[in-house]
Design an enzyme around this catalytic site. Structure first.
Site, short mmCIF file in Angstrom:
data_model
loop_
_atom_site.label_atom_id
_atom_site.label_comp_id
_atom_site.label_asym_id
_atom_site.label_seq_id
_atom_site.Cartn_x
_atom_site.Cartn_y
_atom_site.Cartn_z
N GLN A 102 -16.00 45.30 94.63
CA GLN A 102 -16.63 44.67 95.80
C GLN A 102 -15.56 44.28 96.80
O GLN A 102 -15.87 43.82 97.89
CB GLN A 102 -17.38 43.40 95.36
CG GLN A 102 -18.49 43.67 94.38
CD GLN A 102 -18.98 42.37 93.77
OE1 GLN A 102 -19.83 41.69 94.33
NE2 GLN A 102 -18.44 42.01 92.63
N ASN A 103 -14.30 44.41 96.40
CA ASN A 103 -13.21 44.00 97.29
C ASN A 103 -13.00 45.02 98.39
O ASN A 103 -13.18 46.22 98.19
CB ASN A 103 -11.92 43.83 96.49
CG ASN A 103 -12.03 42.71 95.48
OD1 ASN A 103 -12.95 41.91 95.55
ND2 ASN A 103 -11.11 42.68 94.53
N VAL A 104 -12.57 44.50 99.53
CA VAL A 104 -12.33 45.38 100.67
C VAL A 104 -10.83 45.44 100.98
O VAL A 104 -10.42 46.04 101.96
CB VAL A 104 -13.11 44.88 101.91
CG1 VAL A 104 -14.62 45.01 101.68
CG2 VAL A 104 -12.77 43.43 102.26
N HIS A 139 -18.36 47.63 99.05
CA HIS A 139 -18.52 46.97 100.35
C HIS A 139 -17.58 47.53 101.42
O HIS A 139 -17.26 46.85 102.39
CB HIS A 139 -18.33 45.46 100.20
CG HIS A 139 -19.43 44.81 99.40
ND1 HIS A 139 -19.25 43.70 98.61
CD2 HIS A 139 -20.75 45.13 99.27
CE1 HIS A 139 -20.40 43.37 98.03
NE2 HIS A 139 -21.32 44.23 98.42
N CYS A 158 -14.71 58.08 121.70
CA CYS A 158 -15.53 57.83 122.90
C CYS A 158 -14.99 56.70 123.77
O CYS A 158 -15.51 56.46 124.86
CB CYS A 158 -16.98 57.53 122.50
SG CYS A 158 -17.19 55.92 121.71
N PRO A 210 -12.33 32.94 84.85
CA PRO A 210 -12.00 31.59 84.36
C PRO A 210 -13.19 30.64 84.44
O PRO A 210 -13.21 29.62 83.77
CB PRO A 210 -10.86 31.13 85.27
CG PRO A 210 -10.74 32.12 86.36
CD PRO A 210 -11.55 33.32 86.03
P1 NAD Z 1 -16.29 35.43 95.00
O1 NAD Z 1 -15.21 34.79 95.84
O2 NAD Z 1 -17.69 35.03 95.24
O3 NAD Z 1 -15.97 35.13 93.44
C1 NAD Z 1 -14.69 35.28 92.90
C2 NAD Z 1 -14.76 35.02 91.40
O4 NAD Z 1 -13.48 35.25 90.84
C3 NAD Z 1 -15.16 33.60 91.01
O5 NAD Z 1 -16.19 33.67 90.04
C4 NAD Z 1 -13.88 33.01 90.40
O6 NAD Z 1 -14.17 32.13 89.32
C5 NAD Z 1 -13.19 34.25 89.89
N1 NAD Z 1 -11.73 34.18 89.78
C6 NAD Z 1 -10.85 33.42 90.50
N2 NAD Z 1 -9.59 33.68 90.13
C7 NAD Z 1 -9.65 34.62 89.16
C8 NAD Z 1 -8.67 35.32 88.39
N3 NAD Z 1 -7.36 35.09 88.56
N4 NAD Z 1 -9.11 36.23 87.48
C9 NAD Z 1 -10.43 36.46 87.31
N5 NAD Z 1 -11.39 35.85 88.01
C10 NAD Z 1 -11.00 34.94 88.93
O7 NAD Z 1 -16.07 36.97 95.10
P2 NAD Z 1 -17.05 38.23 94.80
O8 NAD Z 1 -17.87 37.95 93.62
O9 NAD Z 1 -16.16 39.40 94.85
O10 NAD Z 1 -18.02 38.29 96.04
C11 NAD Z 1 -17.48 38.09 97.31
C12 NAD Z 1 -17.96 39.01 98.39
O11 NAD Z 1 -17.05 38.83 99.49
C13 NAD Z 1 -17.90 40.47 98.08
O12 NAD Z 1 -18.99 41.03 98.71
C14 NAD Z 1 -16.63 41.02 98.70
O13 NAD Z 1 -16.87 42.20 99.42
C15 NAD Z 1 -16.20 39.95 99.65
N6 NAD Z 1 -14.79 39.54 99.39
C16 NAD Z 1 -13.76 40.45 99.31
C17 NAD Z 1 -12.45 40.02 99.01
C18 NAD Z 1 -11.33 41.00 98.85
O14 NAD Z 1 -11.43 42.16 99.24
N7 NAD Z 1 -10.20 40.61 98.21
C19 NAD Z 1 -12.18 38.66 98.88
C20 NAD Z 1 -13.25 37.77 98.97
C21 NAD Z 1 -14.54 38.23 99.20
ZN ZN Z 2 -17.07 56.37 119.40
#
Ligand code: NAD
Ligand code: ZN
Length: 254
Positions: free
Chosen positions: A106-108, A124, A160, A223
């Site tokens: 889900q990370n971008v 995403h 464009c 965690p």
């Molecule tokens: P979230 O921020 O909602 O949840 C993060 C989770 O990671 C929490 O449950 C937390 O307890 C856990 N966590 C924290 N540190 C950790 C570690 N060291 N090891 C394991 N787990 C740990 O993020 P989500 O669930 O990915 O949803 C967020 C939305 O926002 C997604 O749609 C995403 O696209 C976007 N997002 C992207 C990024 C990125 O690309 N790095 C960062 C934040 C959010």
């Molecule tokens: Zn264009």
């Protein structure tokens, strides 16, 4: 030497990895916190007091593309200064050694790719992709653009001259149908790991239940407790980087 509580519980995973069980991993922002990427939610994730929900929408972009781009440009600069961590490295090794392994994120931030992961299913989108806001006919849906920072904001479409948009999925936008189909197919596995995600954002959050329904052994690595904690076969309470580091010697990817 004191063992962390989760260190006694790795056997069911180790066993499956040793026999080459078909594995799917879903990651969230938690795999990148060890790299210093701040979460989007919570105080630490706030940018100039804006809540992400008020910036990451098509309506916000329409209203003020310059402001939304300032936020994305800031996030791109921030991530450009971060390095993949041990969690990214272990997952990258697995994807390289096992072509049946699926990694959905889900990370971008692009850190899985920078660590060398192959075939990443980006649920995403990516901070490092852009698209034409007007979807002008000569432009592809998305293309890679690593410019950081952009010299002028908002940046313009090279096809464009209109507005460029970030290549991420905003609140209220649908998931790419190919990505959805690939993710659904990836739930047909024997081992499903959900790592570092708060499991609040659907449809990604539904994948673990789907995998379990289809017979996978499901594991949460986080965690903190999440809404899926009570619905997986095994919960490992710890950080992604520590736990994946401990699991890695059991995998075939050595
Ligand atoms: P979230 O921020 O909602 O949840 C993060 C989770 O990671 C929490 O449950 C937390 O307890 C856990 N966590 C924290 N540190 C950790 C570690 N060291 N090891 C394991 N787990 C740990 O993020 P989500 O669930 O990915 O949803 C967020 C939305 O926002 C997604 O749609 C995403 O696209 C976007 N997002 C992207 C990024 C990125 O690309 N790095 C960062 C934040 C959010
Ligand atoms: Zn264009």
């Amino acid at each position: 030497m004191t063992l962390m509580p989760w260190e006694r519980e790795l056997a069911p995973i180790a066993e499956r990895l040793r026999v080459g069980a078909r594995t799917t991993v879903l990651t969230g922002a938690g795999v990148s916190t060890g790299s210093g990427v701040p979460p989007v939610r919570g105080d630490e994730g706030l940018w100039r007091r804006y809540r992400p929900e008020t910036l990451a929408t098509p309506a916000a972009f329409q209203r003020d593309p310059g402001l939304v781009w300032e936020w994305y440009d800031w996030r791109r600069q921030l991530v450009a200064g971060c390095e993949p961590n041990r969690a990214h490295a272990v997952l990258a090794a697995w994807t390289r050694h096992d072509p049946t392994m699926r990694l959905i994120t889900q990370n971008v931030d692009g850190l899985h790719e920078r660590a060398g992961s192959e075939r990443v299913i980006r649920f995403h989108g990516s901070l490092w992709e852009v698209g034409c806001w007007d979807r002008c006919p000569s432009s592809p849906a998305r293309w890679s653009d690593l410019t950081v920072p952009f010299p002028v904001l908002p940046p313009t479409c090279r096809y464009c001259g209109g507005l460029l948009r970030p290549g991420v999925v905003w609140f209220g936008e649908g998931i790419d149908p190919t990505v959805l189909a690939d993710s659904e197919a990836a739930t047909a596995c024997e081992l499903f790991l959900t790592i570092g995600t708060s499991a609040l954002v659907y449809p990604a959050a539904g994948l673990v239940a789907r995998a379990r329904e289809r017979g996978a052994f499901t594991v949460e690595i986080n965690p903190d407790e999440t809404p899926v904690s009570d619905h997986v076969d095994l919960v490992l309470r710890g950080t992604a980087e520590a736990i994946l580091d401990a699991i890695e010697p059991h995998s075939a990817a050595r």
